[in-house]
Design a protein around this motif. Sequence first.
Motif, PDB file in Angstrom:
ATOM      1  N   ALA A 104       0.839  -1.212   0.000  1.00  0.00           N
ATOM      2  CA  ALA A 104       0.000   0.000   0.000  1.00  0.00           C
ATOM      3  C   ALA A 104       0.867   1.253   0.000  1.00  0.00           C
ATOM      4  O   ALA A 104       0.554   2.226  -0.701  1.00  0.00           O
ATOM      5  CB  ALA A 104      -0.925  -0.017   1.215  1.00  0.00           C
ATOM      6  N   GLY A 107       2.180   1.750  -3.477  1.00  0.00           N
ATOM      7  CA  GLY A 107       1.122   2.283  -4.335  1.00  0.00           C
ATOM      8  C   GLY A 107       0.833   3.739  -4.054  1.00  0.00           C
ATOM      9  O   GLY A 107       0.611   4.527  -4.987  1.00  0.00           O
ATOM     10  N   PHE A 108       0.852   4.126  -2.783  1.00  0.00           N
ATOM     11  CA  PHE A 108       0.589   5.524  -2.423  1.00  0.00           C
ATOM     12  C   PHE A 108       1.698   6.443  -2.933  1.00  0.00           C
ATOM     13  O   PHE A 108       1.439   7.530  -3.460  1.00  0.00           O
ATOM     14  CB  PHE A 108       0.461   5.635  -0.897  1.00  0.00           C
ATOM     15  CG  PHE A 108       0.121   7.006  -0.422  1.00  0.00           C
ATOM     16  CD1 PHE A 108      -1.143   7.541  -0.622  1.00  0.00           C
ATOM     17  CD2 PHE A 108       1.073   7.786   0.237  1.00  0.00           C
ATOM     18  CE1 PHE A 108      -1.452   8.819  -0.181  1.00  0.00           C
ATOM     19  CE2 PHE A 108       0.782   9.057   0.685  1.00  0.00           C
ATOM     20  CZ  PHE A 108      -0.498   9.580   0.477  1.00  0.00           C
ATOM     21  N   TRP A 114      -4.991   6.753  -1.143  1.00  0.00           N
ATOM     22  CA  TRP A 114      -4.672   5.800  -0.085  1.00  0.00           C
ATOM     23  C   TRP A 114      -5.685   4.666  -0.017  1.00  0.00           C
ATOM     24  O   TRP A 114      -5.318   3.527   0.299  1.00  0.00           O
ATOM     25  CB  TRP A 114      -4.564   6.507   1.258  1.00  0.00           C
ATOM     26  CG  TRP A 114      -5.875   6.987   1.851  1.00  0.00           C
ATOM     27  CD1 TRP A 114      -6.447   8.200   1.709  1.00  0.00           C
ATOM     28  CD2 TRP A 114      -6.746   6.204   2.683  1.00  0.00           C
ATOM     29  NE1 TRP A 114      -7.635   8.260   2.385  1.00  0.00           N
ATOM     30  CE2 TRP A 114      -7.842   7.038   2.995  1.00  0.00           C
ATOM     31  CE3 TRP A 114      -6.730   4.910   3.172  1.00  0.00           C
ATOM     32  CZ2 TRP A 114      -8.903   6.614   3.788  1.00  0.00           C
ATOM     33  CZ3 TRP A 114      -7.785   4.478   3.968  1.00  0.00           C
ATOM     34  CH2 TRP A 114      -8.856   5.325   4.265  1.00  0.00           C
ATOM     35  N   ALA A 117      -4.705   2.294  -2.824  1.00  0.00           N
ATOM     36  CA  ALA A 117      -3.441   1.638  -2.492  1.00  0.00           C
ATOM     37  C   ALA A 117      -3.634   0.566  -1.428  1.00  0.00           C
ATOM     38  O   ALA A 117      -3.067  -0.537  -1.522  1.00  0.00           O
ATOM     39  CB  ALA A 117      -2.418   2.667  -2.026  1.00  0.00           C
TER      40      ALA A 117
END
Length: 630
Positions: A104, A107-108, A114, A117
């Motif tokens: 996550a 991804g963020f 968020w 992610a």
Amino acid sequence: MHDEGFLFQVFIYLVAAVASVPIAKRLGLGSVLGYLIAGVIIGPFVLKFVGGEDEDVMHFAEFGVVMMLFLVGLELQPSLLWRLRLPILGLGGLQVLVTSLVLAAIGFVAGLPWQTALAVGLILAQSSTAIVLQTLNEKGLTKTQAGQSAFSVLLFQDIAVIPILALLPLLAAPAITAIGAVADRVLLVAAEQSGGASAGLPAWQQALLVIGTVSGIILGGRFLTRPLFRFIATTQQREIFTATALLLVVGIALAMQQVGLSPALGTFVAGVVLAENEYRHELESDIEPFKGLLLGLFFISVGASIDFNLLMQQPLLILCLVLVLAIVKFAVLFGLGRVFRLEMSQSLLFGCALAQGGEFGFVLFSFATQNKVLTEDVTGPLVVVVALSMALTPLIMIINDRLIQPRFVAAEIEAEADEIDDGETPVIIAGFGRFGQIVGRLLIANGFEATVLDHSPTQIELLRRFGFKVFYGDASRLDLLHAAGARHARLFVVAIDDRDRSLHVVDLVRKHFPHLKILARAIDRRHAYEFIRRGVEVVQRETFDSALEMGEAALRLLGTRAYKAHRSARIFKTHDEQALWEMATLEDDTRFARGQQLRQDLERVLRADDRGMTHDLDGAWDTTALQKEV
């Protein structure tokens, strides 16, 4: 037409399985990789035989995962499962949590919101239960530290699918602050996904229905299945027992689906409940063929689902994502393995085995798209990433087997040997496993000291606790043989499990210590031939005497008098041992013909002995000599 299309799909899948797996096994690639490659070949991007909109076989094949977890449950007694509670909750829980947060965060940083992610991290934290367990089972690694840890993590992941499935819509919904509202939302989402009896019910009724269903499975499995199977067994119809086993699995899966829980989790619980049932082995033997076939179809379906059009459109992005996923999951798993005190080699195996996406990722990505948590621009490439990572797992395991693990084996073998300072002994025993121990105990009980060498630190530690004097060292090392007193010993016993290493040790001893009389444990008849050709004085096949004793017992149970049964066994042993030494000198093309002749001679000798004849038959085997032997 629909039926014809379904039958055509089944035919294509079966042809792919029959053609691909033997070739893959012959090439040393394993059956899973063979299935995956077959799926790619028959899929929509090569031969286009399968992969259309209507994929009945894919849904049918997914049931193989359900059956697999049922069989896994049958192997786990509740007491064993209770002992695994720490790795399941601790190791499994930390893996899902840490992997989700790391992915996550990546991804963020890459620019995703968020919520998106976090959803991606939760989904990609899953690993493939089907591929991992099948691969570990094929390689005989399920009982290792890494195998047990992998199973614990996979079990927790399968359980975690339920709350992930329920919580994903919350990432797209407006903020909900009330705890009660969150709980209601979770239960409602799970019920809606099941589309079953619990859909539309209030949350408290859904909870009661779930608890009641699970309790019913546990109580029914404990108290109702024994009389049911006992009644079915009285019919003496195996097909009815098989139908009952399938009915049990399908019924439990359907019940769990109706209340919004994972069918795989339900059948696993049922398997654990039935683990102490006396009909467990019959259930395993009946369901195993169906499980293996359905899992094979599932792997083919995964291979056919890889979207090569999208891969060719965004090759760099997808390959980078596969690499990032594998590296992150491997790093997290390896780190957790070390934290939970797995050996270095086992931690590496643990990381390699689970460094992929899971089959539940397909379901979760589809569900997240439907609930507007993720867009198709995000899920499209990620679905390909999950499929590719699953397809690459067998290759990663092959690399681990051939390049990584041998380094640790070599390091173990080359480790510094124990100091051997017990003085000279008349006997050296190389290998102190189940065979060598019996030889050693008999010699020691009769007052003959022996120097015992074994290269397994675990085995040595165990035997030392029982009071044996065992030394760590590889008997194929000349310096260790000198240290063990081979120059002054009289006998050298080779009781090593490994065929090639045992032959190498014999060659070494024959060359450098020709005075030693060698006694060798042979794994089978061909292994015995190799020892005989090397001039070994005594060759003992490890299962020969025990099998001969069982044959003698079988003769007695069939009505043969005890003395006659014992005499026949002794004649058979003498004949077979003489034949063994004779045939060891023959080539394969003449050995088979001579073997048939010797078998006929044995039958004639036994018939002659039965009639009291003691004269020589064709000069081949003299029963008078055999009588004296008896």
